[in-house]
Design a protein around this motif. Structure first.
Motif, PDB file in Angstrom:
ATOM      1  N   TYR A  47     -15.554  24.885  45.631  1.00 41.54           N
ATOM      2  CA  TYR A  47     -16.170  26.065  45.031  1.00 41.54           C
ATOM      3  C   TYR A  47     -15.878  26.192  43.539  1.00 41.54           C
ATOM      4  O   TYR A  47     -16.627  26.842  42.815  1.00 41.54           O
ATOM      5  N   THR A  48     -14.793  25.570  43.054  1.00 44.11           N
ATOM      6  CA  THR A  48     -14.584  25.500  41.609  1.00 44.11           C
ATOM      7  C   THR A  48     -15.709  24.687  40.981  1.00 44.11           C
ATOM      8  O   THR A  48     -16.283  25.066  39.953  1.00 44.11           O
ATOM      9  N   MET A  49     -16.025  23.578  41.613  1.00 41.87           N
ATOM     10  CA  MET A  49     -17.125  22.743  41.135  1.00 41.87           C
ATOM     11  C   MET A  49     -18.469  23.467  41.268  1.00 41.87           C
ATOM     12  O   MET A  49     -19.291  23.494  40.347  1.00 41.87           O
ATOM     13  N   LEU A  50     -18.676  24.120  42.422  1.00 41.95           N
ATOM     14  CA  LEU A  50     -19.972  24.737  42.689  1.00 41.95           C
ATOM     15  C   LEU A  50     -20.229  25.959  41.806  1.00 41.95           C
ATOM     16  O   LEU A  50     -21.379  26.277  41.501  1.00 41.95           O
ATOM     17  N   ALA A  51     -19.159  26.643  41.386  1.00 40.92           N
ATOM     18  CA  ALA A  51     -19.311  27.858  40.583  1.00 40.92           C
ATOM     19  C   ALA A  51     -20.040  27.598  39.277  1.00 40.92           C
ATOM     20  O   ALA A  51     -20.716  28.483  38.744  1.00 40.92           O
ATOM     21  N   VAL A  52     -19.890  26.383  38.738  1.00 38.13           N
ATOM     22  CA  VAL A  52     -20.477  26.093  37.422  1.00 38.13           C
ATOM     23  C   VAL A  52     -21.487  24.950  37.484  1.00 38.13           C
ATOM     24  O   VAL A  52     -22.011  24.530  36.445  1.00 38.13           O
ATOM     25  N   GLY A 176      -9.188  30.061  48.995  1.00 38.25           N
ATOM     26  CA  GLY A 176      -9.459  29.034  47.998  1.00 38.25           C
ATOM     27  C   GLY A 176     -10.696  29.348  47.185  1.00 38.25           C
ATOM     28  O   GLY A 176     -10.713  29.209  45.955  1.00 38.25           O
ATOM     29  N   ALA A 177     -11.747  29.801  47.864  1.00 38.23           N
ATOM     30  CA  ALA A 177     -12.986  30.137  47.168  1.00 38.23           C
ATOM     31  C   ALA A 177     -12.806  31.347  46.254  1.00 38.23           C
ATOM     32  O   ALA A 177     -13.488  31.465  45.230  1.00 38.23           O
ATOM     33  N   LEU A 178     -11.875  32.242  46.587  1.00 39.25           N
ATOM     34  CA  LEU A 178     -11.630  33.433  45.778  1.00 39.25           C
ATOM     35  C   LEU A 178     -11.165  33.067  44.368  1.00 39.25           C
ATOM     36  O   LEU A 178     -11.609  33.658  43.380  1.00 39.25           O
ATOM     37  N   PHE A 179     -10.268  32.099  44.272  1.00 37.61           N
ATOM     38  CA  PHE A 179      -9.715  31.722  42.973  1.00 37.61           C
ATOM     39  C   PHE A 179     -10.622  30.762  42.201  1.00 37.61           C
ATOM     40  O   PHE A 179     -10.418  30.555  41.003  1.00 37.61           O
ATOM     41  N   ALA A 180     -11.591  30.157  42.882  1.00 38.31           N
ATOM     42  CA  ALA A 180     -12.372  29.083  42.272  1.00 38.31           C
ATOM     43  C   ALA A 180     -13.127  29.487  41.007  1.00 38.31           C
ATOM     44  O   ALA A 180     -13.010  28.798  39.982  1.00 38.31           O
ATOM     45  N   PRO A 181     -13.926  30.574  41.008  1.00 42.95           N
ATOM     46  CA  PRO A 181     -14.658  30.902  39.774  1.00 42.95           C
ATOM     47  C   PRO A 181     -13.745  31.169  38.585  1.00 42.95           C
ATOM     48  O   PRO A 181     -14.026  30.726  37.466  1.00 42.95           O
ATOM     49  N   THR A 182     -12.644  31.891  38.816  1.00 38.53           N
ATOM     50  CA  THR A 182     -11.701  32.155  37.727  1.00 38.53           C
ATOM     51  C   THR A 182     -11.093  30.858  37.217  1.00 38.53           C
ATOM     52  O   THR A 182     -10.954  30.653  36.008  1.00 38.53           O
ATOM     53  N   ASN A 279     -26.344  32.542  46.099  1.00 40.76           N
ATOM     54  CA  ASN A 279     -25.243  32.927  45.201  1.00 40.76           C
ATOM     55  C   ASN A 279     -25.016  31.890  44.105  1.00 40.76           C
ATOM     56  O   ASN A 279     -24.616  32.231  42.993  1.00 40.76           O
ATOM     57  N   GLY A 280     -25.263  30.627  44.404  1.00 39.45           N
ATOM     58  CA  GLY A 280     -25.089  29.604  43.388  1.00 39.45           C
ATOM     59  C   GLY A 280     -26.353  29.299  42.607  1.00 39.45           C
ATOM     60  O   GLY A 280     -26.332  28.458  41.713  1.00 39.45           O
ATOM     61  N   LEU A 281     -27.471  29.981  42.936  1.00 37.30           N
ATOM     62  CA  LEU A 281     -28.738  29.655  42.286  1.00 37.30           C
ATOM     63  C   LEU A 281     -29.384  30.910  41.697  1.00 37.30           C
ATOM     64  O   LEU A 281     -29.040  31.334  40.603  1.00 37.30           O
ATOM     65  N   PHE A 361     -19.166  36.099  39.182  1.00 38.13           N
ATOM     66  CA  PHE A 361     -19.631  36.923  40.306  1.00 38.13           C
ATOM     67  C   PHE A 361     -19.424  36.229  41.649  1.00 38.13           C
ATOM     68  O   PHE A 361     -19.390  36.884  42.693  1.00 38.13           O
ATOM     69  N   GLN A 362     -19.272  34.917  41.634  1.00 35.26           N
ATOM     70  CA  GLN A 362     -19.097  34.204  42.896  1.00 35.26           C
ATOM     71  C   GLN A 362     -17.722  34.423  43.520  1.00 35.26           C
ATOM     72  O   GLN A 362     -17.489  34.032  44.664  1.00 35.26           O
ATOM     73  N   GLN A 363     -16.810  35.065  42.786  1.00 34.05           N
ATOM     74  CA  GLN A 363     -15.500  35.371  43.366  1.00 34.05           C
ATOM     75  C   GLN A 363     -15.570  36.508  44.372  1.00 34.05           C
ATOM     76  O   GLN A 363     -14.712  36.624  45.252  1.00 34.05           O
ATOM     77  N   PHE A 364     -16.614  37.346  44.263  1.00 37.59           N
ATOM     78  CA  PHE A 364     -16.630  38.561  45.071  1.00 37.59           C
ATOM     79  C   PHE A 364     -16.891  38.284  46.547  1.00 37.59           C
ATOM     80  O   PHE A 364     -16.314  38.948  47.413  1.00 37.59           O
TER      81      PHE A 364
END
Length: 528
Positions: A47-52, A176-182, A279-281, A361-364
């Motif tokens: 999700y770190t990769m997917l966020a951006v 894990g997904a919670l911290f990913a965007p930050t 959410n990613g698009l 916003f993907q952290q929410f």
């Protein structure tokens, strides 16, 4: 002063919270937490990769929304389609072996993706190869790990805890997904400010986080293996005979009925993931093109992940005060007090302003999954005590209705907004400054839908699938997810018209899927 100690404070509370979880759900098999934490590390990197990722495609290669949507949805489709073959291989060669191979293939993919190779044709080919490796590795890892989780509940003493177990598993991996965007945003800012790299190149540093997190997953998996060793199936004669004995308890007609019911559920799940993975698009496009790029006052607290963690601690602590005893109740009280003090200490002044970046916003969604899991478990546990808990197919149908409500909310919030516009060089123009609360509340509603559908659906598959085909059926769940992810591109291709129309299309699709599942609910409940 408080800002300097806030991070150590939140780390200590996080450790207390995890200890609280272990003590609060003692009835779960020990292997659950090991497998969940192994998956947490992998999901953090993913999700770190997917966020951006979609923003990287446009910043680095200059792709349009249409091309970006196609690449994004095709990648997601492969990530969730290949577990079908991963499941078939695991049915033949063993689940643990496929999980291990999958981790190392993913690792190679993320390493390749993290290399700054430029913007030419070779860079595009390398990116495609990296995405294929990540997809293949995930195909071997993801579904088979979840089958192993399901096997933990085959023992009679754990049979009635399957749904709650999968909810906890799902909650843990969303940490894990919670911290990913930050993490993605912070590492990119660090690369740009400290190393003076361009914005396009800074994305590769975010991708580098993904392969580093897999190292943690590998260590957790192997160190914790004694806790789940009894479900690390390799193909042995004894295991085969035991499996055959289970298969013999199902007649051919029963086996066929179960497979048909699962396929009907899979058909509905396609449209949920089509809507959810916006959410990613398109939801990220909306954040970029229509949502305010800054926040002031109290609202700024939403965009600091530490504040979200403090709220999570408060929610779990409140449940613990009423549901636990002894040391765990004391820890629950500490979590509530610490969370409240943290929130008070972080209160901003009225003129405080923070920048709001689209990926944040993907952290929410992940935050709400973690925060609402104890609420979901408590509600269904209370209903179960009085014999009113709905069966899994009903929960899935309700999930589709809630997803429709999320896009109704987006539709109403987008009325009056103009269609996207572009500068002479093709870059997107920022069209409006809609309140960030619109997207935050939409993610909240979508999370309610997700909790009703995703962990419950996975639990349903592990329970209903004929033992001989459980790997393949779990793969089937992911194939339906893959088809939904491929269809994610359709709203992306529509991006260019007024946004409320896009959300209305998604709302109608979710409603039709809900009506379909409720029309066959008796057939599904029969095998649930």
């Amino acid at each position: 002063m408080f800002e300097t100690i806030s991070t150590p404070w939140i780390v200590v509370c996080f450790i207390l919270w995890f200890y609280f979880l272990l003590n609060s759900y003692k009835g779960q098999p020990k292997g659950l937490w090991v497998l969940a934490l192994a998956n947490t590390g992998e999901r953090f990197g993913y999700y770190t990769m997917l966020a951006v990722f979609t923003l990287f495609l446009q910043a680095n290669f200059g792709f349009s929304e249409g091309v970006t949507s196609t690449i994004f949805s095709t990648f997601l489709m492969l990530v969730y389609f290949l577990p079908l073959f991963g499941g078939m291989l695991a049915d033949k060669f063993g689940y643990s072996k496929m999980v291990t191979i999958g981790i190392f293939i993913m690792f190679a993919g993320y390493v390749l993706l993290s290399l700054p190779l430029g913007k030419d044709t070779f860079a595009m080919i390398a990116m495609g190869g990296a995405l294929l490796l990540v997809s293949l590795g995930t195909g071997l890892f993801k579904g088979n790990l979840q089958v192993m989780v399901g096997d933990l509940y085959n023992a009679p003493e754990f049979a009635d805890k399957r749904d709650s177990g999968f909810s906890l598993f799902y909650m843990a991996i969303n940490v894990g997904a919670l911290f990913a965007p930050t993490a993605a945003i912070r590492i990119m800012e660090w690369a740009q400010n400290s190393l003076s790299v361009s914005e396009a190149d800074s994305y590769h540093y975010a991708f580098g986080v993904a392969f580093a997190s897999l190292i943690i997953s590998i260590l957790i998996y192997y160190i914790g293996m004694p806790a789940f060793k009894h479900v690390t199936t390799s193909v042995k004669k004894g295991a085969e005979k035991a499996q055959e004995a289970i298969v013999d308890t199902l007649s051919p007609a029963e086996t066929k009925e179960r497979i048909v019911c699962l396929c009907l559920v899979f058909a509905v799940v396609v449209f949920f993931w089509m809507a959810f993975h916006q959410n990613g698009l398109t939801l990220t496009f909306f954040a970029r093109d229509y949502t305010a790029t800054s926040s002031t006052g109290l609202q700024t607290m939403l965009f600091d992940v530490r504040n979200l963690l403090a709220c999570i601690f408060i929610v779990y602590g409140l449940f613990g005060l009423f549901q636990t005893k002894g040391l765990n109740r004391i820890i629950a009280g500490v979590l509530v007090a610490a969370g409240v003090c943290f929130i008070i200490g972080m209160l901003p002044s009225d003129d405080t302003t923070v920048a709001v970046s689209a990926p944040i916003f993907q952290q929410f969604n992940a935050c709400f999954v973690v925060m609402l899991t104890p609420v979901s478990i408590a509600i269904f546990a209370a209903l179960a005590k009085i014999g009113k808990e709905p069966k899994a197919p009903v929960k899935i149908g309700l999930g589709m209705l809630v997803a429709a409500a999320a896009y109704l909310f987006m539709t109403l919030g987008s009325l009056g907004l103009p269609a996207p516009a572009y500068a002479a060089d093709g870059t997107n123009l920022h069209m409006a400054d809609a309140s960030p609360n619109l997207l935050v509340n939409t993610y909240l509603i979508l999370t309610f839908a997700e909790l009703l559908l995703s962990p419950i659906g996975i639990s349903f598959v592990t329970k209903v699938a004929p033992p001989k085909y459980k790997g393949m059926m779990m793969g089937g769940w992911f194939v339906s997810t893959a088809l939904g992810n491929f269809l994610v591109q359709i709203p992306g291709l529509l991006w260019g018209i007024e946004p409320w129309i896009v959300w209305t299309v998604l709302m109608v699709i979710c409603l039709i899927a809900a009506l379909f599942i409720f029309s066959i609910i008796k057939k599904l409940n029969k095998v649930a």
